[in-house]
Scaffold this active site. Structure first.
Site, PDB file in Angstrom:
ATOM      1  N   MET A  27      43.940 -16.707  93.474  1.00  0.00           N
ATOM      2  CA  MET A  27      43.081 -16.668  94.600  1.00  0.00           C
ATOM      3  C   MET A  27      43.373 -17.986  95.262  1.00  0.00           C
ATOM      4  O   MET A  27      42.295 -18.393  96.027  1.00  0.00           O
ATOM      5  CB  MET A  27      41.678 -16.418  94.156  1.00  0.00           C
ATOM      6  CG  MET A  27      41.543 -14.979  93.484  1.00  0.00           C
ATOM      7  SD  MET A  27      39.682 -14.397  93.526  1.00  0.00           S
ATOM      8  CE  MET A  27      38.798 -15.658  92.724  1.00  0.00           C
ATOM      9  N   LEU A  30      44.542 -24.132  94.351  1.00  0.00           N
ATOM     10  CA  LEU A  30      45.462 -24.085  93.251  1.00  0.00           C
ATOM     11  C   LEU A  30      45.272 -25.506  92.648  1.00  0.00           C
ATOM     12  O   LEU A  30      45.172 -26.561  93.224  1.00  0.00           O
ATOM     13  CB  LEU A  30      46.980 -23.932  93.484  1.00  0.00           C
ATOM     14  CG  LEU A  30      47.343 -22.843  94.237  1.00  0.00           C
ATOM     15  CD1 LEU A  30      48.940 -22.444  94.511  1.00  0.00           C
ATOM     16  CD2 LEU A  30      46.991 -21.398  93.379  1.00  0.00           C
ATOM     17  N   HIS A  34      46.781 -22.985  87.411  1.00  0.00           N
ATOM     18  CA  HIS A  34      47.765 -22.170  88.258  1.00  0.00           C
ATOM     19  C   HIS A  34      49.235 -22.524  88.049  1.00  0.00           C
ATOM     20  O   HIS A  34      50.082 -21.577  87.727  1.00  0.00           O
ATOM     21  CB  HIS A  34      47.591 -22.192  89.543  1.00  0.00           C
ATOM     22  CG  HIS A  34      46.106 -21.508  89.893  1.00  0.00           C
ATOM     23  ND1 HIS A  34      45.116 -22.623  90.630  1.00  0.00           N
ATOM     24  CD2 HIS A  34      45.549 -20.343  89.807  1.00  0.00           C
ATOM     25  CE1 HIS A  34      43.793 -21.791  90.861  1.00  0.00           C
ATOM     26  NE2 HIS A  34      44.146 -20.635  90.445  1.00  0.00           N
ATOM     27  N   MET A 181      39.978 -26.509  83.864  1.00  0.00           N
ATOM     28  CA  MET A 181      40.396 -26.392  85.240  1.00  0.00           C
ATOM     29  C   MET A 181      39.962 -25.088  85.826  1.00  0.00           C
ATOM     30  O   MET A 181      40.189 -24.053  85.290  1.00  0.00           O
ATOM     31  CB  MET A 181      41.752 -26.709  85.543  1.00  0.00           C
ATOM     32  CG  MET A 181      42.118 -28.072  84.992  1.00  0.00           C
ATOM     33  SD  MET A 181      43.813 -28.716  85.728  1.00  0.00           S
ATOM     34  CE  MET A 181      43.734 -30.480  85.206  1.00  0.00           C
TER      35      MET A 181
HETATM   36  P1  AMP Z   1      42.096 -17.384  89.903  1.00  0.00           P
HETATM   37  O1  AMP Z   1      42.849 -17.813  91.146  1.00  0.00           O
HETATM   38  O2  AMP Z   1      41.066 -18.211  89.517  1.00  0.00           O
HETATM   39  O3  AMP Z   1      42.136 -16.049  89.889  1.00  0.00           O
HETATM   40  O4  AMP Z   1      43.302 -17.679  88.735  1.00  0.00           O
HETATM   41  C1  AMP Z   1      44.626 -17.170  88.797  1.00  0.00           C
HETATM   42  C2  AMP Z   1      45.223 -17.187  87.494  1.00  0.00           C
HETATM   43  O5  AMP Z   1      45.199 -18.598  87.017  1.00  0.00           O
HETATM   44  C3  AMP Z   1      44.190 -16.557  86.422  1.00  0.00           C
HETATM   45  O6  AMP Z   1      45.333 -15.727  85.606  1.00  0.00           O
HETATM   46  C4  AMP Z   1      43.764 -17.492  85.713  1.00  0.00           C
HETATM   47  O7  AMP Z   1      43.302 -16.913  84.374  1.00  0.00           O
HETATM   48  C5  AMP Z   1      44.797 -18.509  85.705  1.00  0.00           C
HETATM   49  N1  AMP Z   1      43.918 -19.865  85.630  1.00  0.00           N
HETATM   50  C6  AMP Z   1      42.599 -20.168  86.328  1.00  0.00           C
HETATM   51  N2  AMP Z   1      42.452 -21.527  85.530  1.00  0.00           N
HETATM   52  C7  AMP Z   1      43.197 -21.485  84.669  1.00  0.00           C
HETATM   53  C8  AMP Z   1      43.164 -22.801  83.572  1.00  0.00           C
HETATM   54  N3  AMP Z   1      42.423 -23.606  83.681  1.00  0.00           N
HETATM   55  N4  AMP Z   1      44.188 -22.716  82.774  1.00  0.00           N
HETATM   56  C9  AMP Z   1      45.147 -21.497  82.724  1.00  0.00           C
HETATM   57  N5  AMP Z   1      45.181 -20.744  83.486  1.00  0.00           N
HETATM   58  C10 AMP Z   1      44.097 -20.648  84.392  1.00  0.00           C
END
Ligand code: AMP
Length: 277
Positions: A27, A30, A34, A181
């Protein structure tokens, strides 16, 4: 690096990509969590696509869709540096035209934890991820353990609907002090940022109790709850000790166990988890 907004254009370019194609759905806004997914996708695939789409369908009416942090220019600069081939960043109207009416629902495991607190959330997630899989046709897609239930739900969808790709889950990336994060950490003021450490402290306490031989899940939930309640800025949504596959709440800790929690710090709702194996 190509920046694509239209579904037709994305589908057309997909035909020219060398396989396997790795997809990292995000989303935006970043951070290193990410980028860890992007780097692993880069290592494992000659072609890497990252999607950036703040998906309205996964936000409840009283949630933070409008205020969700966005910085597409910064995101694009970061992705360019990582050697990403295509960034797919469709508009809401492109993904959900006016007559849109089809939804993907995964069932029981989406009613627990995040699904119980955020009704309709996973229906939005699985629908948009299924659409992204159809549009981009990745061979592998990368998800973070940070959203543990999401990764489990996506794997179930892929298995149940016979989707032709592999789901890779990678470990949670944390700040040096342990805070997971998250794009939502941007909402925290300095005092709340300090208070937010209580999530990781509670998870660490669970791990410590378990490694000292504690097998009573309720005892661990209670200790975690007591620790969080000492933090005046924190309000618990849930503290869960569940079977890592079925997400059923447990009485006795028998690995692999997902210890997960959702806590509001001021107005910001944060989630985190660890797996005891
Ligand atoms: P989001 O932008 O929040 O939808 O996250 C996109 C992807 O990044 C999803 O698969 C999340 O699980 C992953 N993600 C978000 N935060 C972290 C983190 N701290 N460590 C690893 N992966 C993450």
């Amino acid at each position: 690096m190509k920046e694509i907004e239209k579904i037709d254009e994305m589908k057309r370019l997909r035909q020219q990509l060398a396989e396997p194609v790795g997809l990292v759905p995000t989303m935006g806004y970043l951070h290193e969590g990410h980028l860890a997914l992007v780097r692993q996708a880069r290592v494992e695939n000659p072609s890497v696509v990252v999607s950036i789409f703040v998906n309205p369908a996964q936000f409840g009416p009283r949630e933070d869709l409008k205020s969700y942090p966005r910085d597409p220019e910064r995101d694009l600069a970061l992705l360019e540096k990582e050697g990403v081939d295509i960034v797919f960043m469709p508009s809401v109207a492109e993904m959900y035209p006016a007559q849109f009416s089809s939804w993907v629902e995964v069932g029981k495991i989406t009613e627990r934890l995040e699904g119980a607190s955020r009704p309709g959330h996973f229906r939005g997630v699985t629908t948009v991820v299924a659409k992204l899989f159809n549009i981009i046709q990745p061979n592998k897609a990368y998800f973070g353990q940070k959203d543990a239930q999401q990764a489990i739900v996506i794997k179930k969808m892929v298995a149940d609907l016979n989707m032709n790709l592999e789901i890779v889950t990678l470990p949670t990336v944390r700040e040096p002090d342990g805070l997971a994060m998250s794009s939502r950490n941007a909402y925290l003021n300095p005092q709340e940022r300090q208070a937010a450490l209580v999530l990781y402290q509670a998870l660490s306490l669970a791990e410590q109790l378990w490694s000292q031989g504690e097998k009573d899940a309720e005892r661990i939930r209670q200790e975690m709850t007591a620790l969080i309640q000492k933090q005046p800025l924190a309000e618990i949504d849930y503290v869960s000790i569940a079977d890592a596959k079925t997400l059923d709440e447990l009485d006795r800790v028998s690995p692999p166990v997902l210890v997960s929690l959702a806590v509001r710090i001021g107005k910001t709702r944060l989630i985190d988890n660890i797996v005891l194996e």
